[in-house]
Design a protein around this motif. Structure first.
Motif, PDB file in Angstrom:
ATOM      1  N   ASP A 265       0.810  -1.209   0.000  1.00 27.65           N
ATOM      2  CA  ASP A 265       0.000   0.000   0.000  1.00 27.65           C
ATOM      3  C   ASP A 265       0.849   1.267   0.000  1.00 27.65           C
ATOM      4  N   ASN A 266       2.152   1.106  -0.198  1.00 23.60           N
ATOM      5  CA  ASN A 266       3.032   2.278  -0.239  1.00 23.60           C
ATOM      6  C   ASN A 266       2.660   3.180  -1.392  1.00 23.60           C
ATOM      7  N   ILE A 267       2.922   4.455  -1.190  1.00 27.77           N
ATOM      8  CA  ILE A 267       2.735   5.444  -2.249  1.00 27.77           C
ATOM      9  C   ILE A 267       4.120   5.976  -2.617  1.00 27.77           C
ATOM     10  N   TYR A 268       4.455   5.885  -3.894  1.00 28.12           N
ATOM     11  CA  TYR A 268       5.726   6.383  -4.398  1.00 28.12           C
ATOM     12  C   TYR A 268       5.482   7.628  -5.240  1.00 28.12           C
TER      13      TYR A 268
ATOM     14  N   ASP B 116       5.559   7.480   0.663  1.00 27.12           N
ATOM     15  CA  ASP B 116       6.529   6.628   1.347  1.00 27.12           C
ATOM     16  C   ASP B 116       7.930   6.726   0.760  1.00 27.12           C
ATOM     17  N   LYS B 117       8.024   6.946  -0.544  1.00 30.91           N
ATOM     18  CA  LYS B 117       9.325   7.072  -1.206  1.00 30.91           C
ATOM     19  C   LYS B 117       9.223   8.076  -2.330  1.00 30.91           C
ATOM     20  N   ILE B 118      10.326   8.780  -2.543  1.00 34.22           N
ATOM     21  CA  ILE B 118      10.420   9.718  -3.653  1.00 34.22           C
ATOM     22  C   ILE B 118      11.617   9.298  -4.500  1.00 34.22           C
ATOM     23  N   PHE B 119      11.370   9.151  -5.796  1.00 34.24           N
ATOM     24  CA  PHE B 119      12.425   8.798  -6.733  1.00 34.24           C
ATOM     25  C   PHE B 119      12.688   9.971  -7.669  1.00 34.24           C
TER      26      PHE B 119
ATOM     27  N   LYS C 205       0.590   2.398  -6.074  1.00 32.42           N
ATOM     28  CA  LYS C 205       0.203   3.805  -6.120  1.00 32.42           C
ATOM     29  C   LYS C 205       1.441   4.648  -6.392  1.00 32.42           C
ATOM     30  N   VAL C 206       1.438   5.329  -7.544  1.00 26.88           N
ATOM     31  CA  VAL C 206       2.588   6.139  -7.936  1.00 26.88           C
ATOM     32  C   VAL C 206       2.093   7.497  -8.414  1.00 26.88           C
ATOM     33  N   LEU C 207       2.722   8.533  -7.890  1.00 25.22           N
ATOM     34  CA  LEU C 207       2.459   9.909  -8.348  1.00 25.22           C
ATOM     35  C   LEU C 207       3.626  10.345  -9.225  1.00 25.22           C
ATOM     36  N   ILE C 208       3.316  11.028 -10.297  1.00 30.59           N
ATOM     37  CA  ILE C 208       4.366  11.625 -11.125  1.00 30.59           C
ATOM     38  C   ILE C 208       4.241  13.128 -10.961  1.00 30.59           C
ATOM     39  N   VAL C 209       5.329  13.729 -10.513  1.00 29.67           N
ATOM     40  CA  VAL C 209       5.308  15.165 -10.212  1.00 29.67           C
ATOM     41  C   VAL C 209       6.262  15.882 -11.146  1.00 29.67           C
TER      42      VAL C 209
ATOM     43  N   ALA D 148      11.147   4.617 -14.855  1.00 29.08           N
ATOM     44  CA  ALA D 148      10.900   4.746 -13.415  1.00 29.08           C
ATOM     45  C   ALA D 148       9.705   3.905 -12.978  1.00 29.08           C
ATOM     46  N   MET D 149       8.664   3.882 -13.793  1.00 34.61           N
ATOM     47  CA  MET D 149       7.494   3.059 -13.471  1.00 34.61           C
ATOM     48  C   MET D 149       7.871   1.573 -13.446  1.00 34.61           C
ATOM     49  N   LYS D 150       8.695   1.153 -14.392  1.00 36.65           N
ATOM     50  CA  LYS D 150       9.153  -0.238 -14.419  1.00 36.65           C
ATOM     51  C   LYS D 150       9.935  -0.557 -13.145  1.00 36.65           C
ATOM     52  N   TYR D 151      10.749   0.405 -12.693  1.00 38.45           N
ATOM     53  CA  TYR D 151      11.526   0.230 -11.472  1.00 38.45           C
ATOM     54  C   TYR D 151      10.604   0.040 -10.257  1.00 38.45           C
ATOM     55  N   CYS D 152       9.492   0.757 -10.248  1.00 33.43           N
ATOM     56  CA  CYS D 152       8.557   0.705  -9.111  1.00 33.43           C
ATOM     57  C   CYS D 152       7.584  -0.470  -9.188  1.00 33.43           C
ATOM     58  N   LYS D 153       7.493  -1.091 -10.350  1.00 35.22           N
ATOM     59  CA  LYS D 153       6.526  -2.179 -10.550  1.00 35.22           C
ATOM     60  C   LYS D 153       6.770  -3.305  -9.546  1.00 35.22           C
ATOM     61  N   GLY D 154       5.699  -3.737  -8.922  1.00 36.95           N
ATOM     62  CA  GLY D 154       5.779  -4.811  -7.943  1.00 36.95           C
ATOM     63  C   GLY D 154       6.120  -4.336  -6.545  1.00 36.95           C
ATOM     64  N   LYS D 155       6.473  -3.069  -6.407  1.00 34.77           N
ATOM     65  CA  LYS D 155       6.820  -2.518  -5.099  1.00 34.77           C
ATOM     66  C   LYS D 155       5.714  -1.620  -4.556  1.00 34.77           C
TER      67      LYS D 155
END
Length: 101
Positions: free
Chosen positions: A2-5, A49-52, A97-101, A87-94
């Motif tokens: 349920d993390n949000i990146y 939870d994390k910012i990339f 919920k991903v925000l692009i800013v 970046a989305m591929k990197y976050c896949k499976g982790k």
């Protein structure tokens, strides 16, 4: 999971805010981008939870590390869309919920 990146693509510091070049020097524009990046990430840290940071610029990635952010080295010959897909591929499976800013 349920993390949000959050993903923030950042171009080279040297190319920062070029539309302001008639008014600000290269150094001033770089400083402006650094301050803006810090303000945005400080606010985001309260909600995600994390910012990339994804970038090809080593200076950008080093600055992001100083801000305690996670970094992704952008592939060569990339553009904004390719960088975001990377970046989305990197976050896949982790995270789902991903925000692009």
């Amino acid at each position: 999971m349920d993390n949000i990146y959050a993903i923030i693509p950042v171009s080279k510091f040297k190319n920062a805010k070029t539309r302001l070049s008639p008014f600000l020097s290269e150094e001033e524009r770089e400083s402006l981008l650094k301050v803006m990046l810090q303000d945005v990430t400080d606010t985001l840290k309260k909600h995600v939870d994390k910012i990339f940071i994804i970038s090809r610029d080593e200076d950008v990635l080093n600055y992001a590390k100083k801000l305690n952010l996670d970094t992704i080295l952008e592939d060569e010959n990339s553009n904004l869309n390719k960088a975001l897909k990377q970046a989305m591929k990197y976050c896949k499976g982790k995270s789902k919920k991903v925000l692009i800013v």
